[in-house]
Design a protein around this motif. Structure first.
Motif, mmCIF file in Angstrom:
data_model
loop_
_atom_site.group_PDB
_atom_site.id
_atom_site.type_symbol
_atom_site.label_atom_id
_atom_site.label_comp_id
_atom_site.label_asym_id
_atom_site.label_seq_id
_atom_site.Cartn_x
_atom_site.Cartn_y
_atom_site.Cartn_z
ATOM 1 N N PHE A 147 42.194 43.118 66.143
ATOM 2 C CA PHE A 147 41.896 44.529 66.343
ATOM 3 C C PHE A 147 43.098 45.168 67.018
ATOM 4 O O PHE A 147 43.679 44.596 67.929
ATOM 5 C CB PHE A 147 40.697 44.707 67.287
ATOM 6 N N VAL A 148 43.459 46.373 66.587
ATOM 7 C CA VAL A 148 44.419 47.202 67.308
ATOM 8 C C VAL A 148 43.707 48.533 67.512
ATOM 9 O O VAL A 148 43.417 49.249 66.553
ATOM 10 C CB VAL A 148 45.736 47.394 66.527
ATOM 11 N N VAL A 149 43.413 48.855 68.782
ATOM 12 C CA VAL A 149 42.534 49.975 69.096
ATOM 13 C C VAL A 149 43.145 50.794 70.229
ATOM 14 O O VAL A 149 43.750 50.241 71.153
ATOM 15 C CB VAL A 149 41.131 49.457 69.510
ATOM 16 N N ASN A 150 42.929 52.131 70.177
ATOM 17 C CA ASN A 150 43.284 52.998 71.291
ATOM 18 C C ASN A 150 42.286 52.784 72.417
ATOM 19 O O ASN A 150 41.080 52.722 72.176
ATOM 20 C CB ASN A 150 43.216 54.471 70.891
ATOM 21 N N LEU A 151 42.788 52.701 73.627
ATOM 22 C CA LEU A 151 41.915 52.630 74.790
ATOM 23 C C LEU A 151 41.599 54.042 75.262
ATOM 24 O O LEU A 151 42.353 54.979 75.017
ATOM 25 C CB LEU A 151 42.577 51.830 75.908
ATOM 26 N N SER A 152 40.493 54.211 75.962
ATOM 27 C CA SER A 152 40.148 55.532 76.486
ATOM 28 C C SER A 152 40.996 55.841 77.710
ATOM 29 O O SER A 152 41.704 54.985 78.230
ATOM 30 C CB SER A 152 38.662 55.604 76.825
ATOM 31 N N GLY A 153 40.891 57.075 78.193
ATOM 32 C CA GLY A 153 41.668 57.469 79.365
ATOM 33 C C GLY A 153 43.056 57.905 78.987
ATOM 34 O O GLY A 153 43.995 57.706 79.738
ATOM 35 N N ASN A 154 43.195 58.512 77.819
ATOM 36 C CA ASN A 154 44.511 58.937 77.338
ATOM 37 C C ASN A 154 44.819 60.332 77.874
ATOM 38 O O ASN A 154 44.686 61.318 77.173
ATOM 39 C CB ASN A 154 44.559 58.946 75.808
ATOM 40 N N SER A 155 45.234 60.430 79.098
ATOM 41 C CA SER A 155 45.609 61.710 79.668
ATOM 42 C C SER A 155 47.122 61.876 79.607
ATOM 43 O O SER A 155 47.871 60.907 79.654
ATOM 44 C CB SER A 155 45.133 61.797 81.113
ATOM 45 N N ASN A 156 47.577 63.114 79.496
ATOM 46 C CA ASN A 156 49.005 63.434 79.455
ATOM 47 C C ASN A 156 49.721 62.762 78.283
ATOM 48 O O ASN A 156 50.867 62.345 78.403
ATOM 49 C CB ASN A 156 49.700 63.052 80.763
ATOM 50 N N ASN A 157 49.050 62.634 77.161
ATOM 51 C CA ASN A 157 49.625 61.987 75.978
ATOM 52 C C ASN A 157 50.160 60.593 76.281
ATOM 53 O O ASN A 157 51.127 60.143 75.686
ATOM 54 C CB ASN A 157 50.735 62.859 75.370
ATOM 55 N N ASN A 158 49.559 59.934 77.225
ATOM 56 C CA ASN A 158 49.944 58.574 77.593
ATOM 57 C C ASN A 158 48.978 57.622 76.892
ATOM 58 O O ASN A 158 47.968 57.222 77.452
ATOM 59 C CB ASN A 158 49.897 58.400 79.113
ATOM 60 N N TYR A 159 49.296 57.264 75.661
ATOM 61 C CA TYR A 159 48.404 56.441 74.865
ATOM 62 C C TYR A 159 48.573 54.972 75.223
ATOM 63 O O TYR A 159 49.679 54.488 75.396
ATOM 64 C CB TYR A 159 48.679 56.639 73.373
ATOM 65 N N GLN A 160 47.449 54.322 75.318
ATOM 66 C CA GLN A 160 47.466 52.884 75.557
ATOM 67 C C GLN A 160 46.676 52.206 74.450
ATOM 68 O O GLN A 160 45.635 52.702 74.017
ATOM 69 C CB GLN A 160 46.869 52.554 76.923
ATOM 70 N N TYR A 161 47.185 51.071 74.037
ATOM 71 C CA TYR A 161 46.589 50.336 72.937
ATOM 72 C C TYR A 161 46.240 48.930 73.397
ATOM 73 O O TYR A 161 46.820 48.404 74.335
ATOM 74 C CB TYR A 161 47.563 50.232 71.757
ATOM 75 N N ILE A 162 45.301 48.339 72.673
ATOM 76 C CA ILE A 162 44.974 46.936 72.899
ATOM 77 C C ILE A 162 45.016 46.227 71.549
ATOM 78 O O ILE A 162 44.576 46.782 70.535
ATOM 79 C CB ILE A 162 43.595 46.766 73.574
ATOM 80 N N ARG A 163 45.620 45.066 71.546
ATOM 81 C CA ARG A 163 45.552 44.172 70.390
ATOM 82 C C ARG A 163 44.729 42.982 70.843
ATOM 83 O O ARG A 163 45.033 42.345 71.856
ATOM 84 C CB ARG A 163 46.933 43.714 69.943
#
Length: 168
Positions: free
Chosen positions: A75-91
């Motif tokens: 899985f490659v998924v966006n994590l929540s809490g994406n404030s200030n266009n600071n995207y975090q992902y999890i594989r």
């Protein structure tokens, strides 16, 4: 006639005995070291290692003969809490432990439901939730197991094992 002179310690004939004694001592030491090495290995294999293997059998995390691990693709998924266009992902890659071969086949047939459950759990998590000291990963595994069982309508997954994890 010539008189025979008694041999003294300074004569060269006495030195070969000293070299021979050193060689015998070295060979004896090597043989003794080899004997202790083999003896120690024998004793360790006979008395120490079987106890460790028995302890591993009594461990609660062992998998019985009937249980089956079902691997699920990455899985490659966006994590929540994406404030200030600071995207975090999890594989993430997981394997699910099920009771038997029939449950394994049922879970494999329901793979879209399983993948949707895992993605919905991952979308609700933040990187901080997952990176908590000892609780983060254990909470994630429990949440994934509970969500799959809830969506499936019965307890099909006994345990979830994370086999690959990258957070960026």
């Amino acid at each position: 006639m010539a008189k025979k002179v008694p041999k003294t310690e300074e004569q060269p004939e006495a030195t070969p005995k000293k070299k021979g004694n050193k060689l015998v001592l070295i060979l004896a030491f090597i043989l003794l070291a080899a004997a202790f090495g083999f003896g120690g290995s024998y004793l360790a294999n006979k008395y120490i290692l079987p106890k460790k293997a028995e302890a591993a059998k009594n461990d609660k995390t062992t998998i019985s003969k009937d249980e089956v691990l079902v691997p699920i693709s990455k899985f490659v998924v966006n994590l929540s809490g994406n404030s200030n266009n600071n995207y975090q992902y999890i594989r993430l890659k997981v394997s699910c432990l099920v009771a038997d071969k029939d449950a394994s086949e049922n879970l494999t047939k329901s793979m879209p439901l399983v993948r949707d459950s895992v993605i919905s759990v991952l979308n609700s998590k933040t990187a901080n939730d997952l990176l908590e000291a000892n609780e983060g990963i254990n909470n994630l595994k429990t949440a994934i197991k509970d969500k799959i069982n809830q969506e499936y309508g019965q307890t099909i997954v006994k345990q979830v094992y994370i086999t690959d994890l990258v957070i960026q």
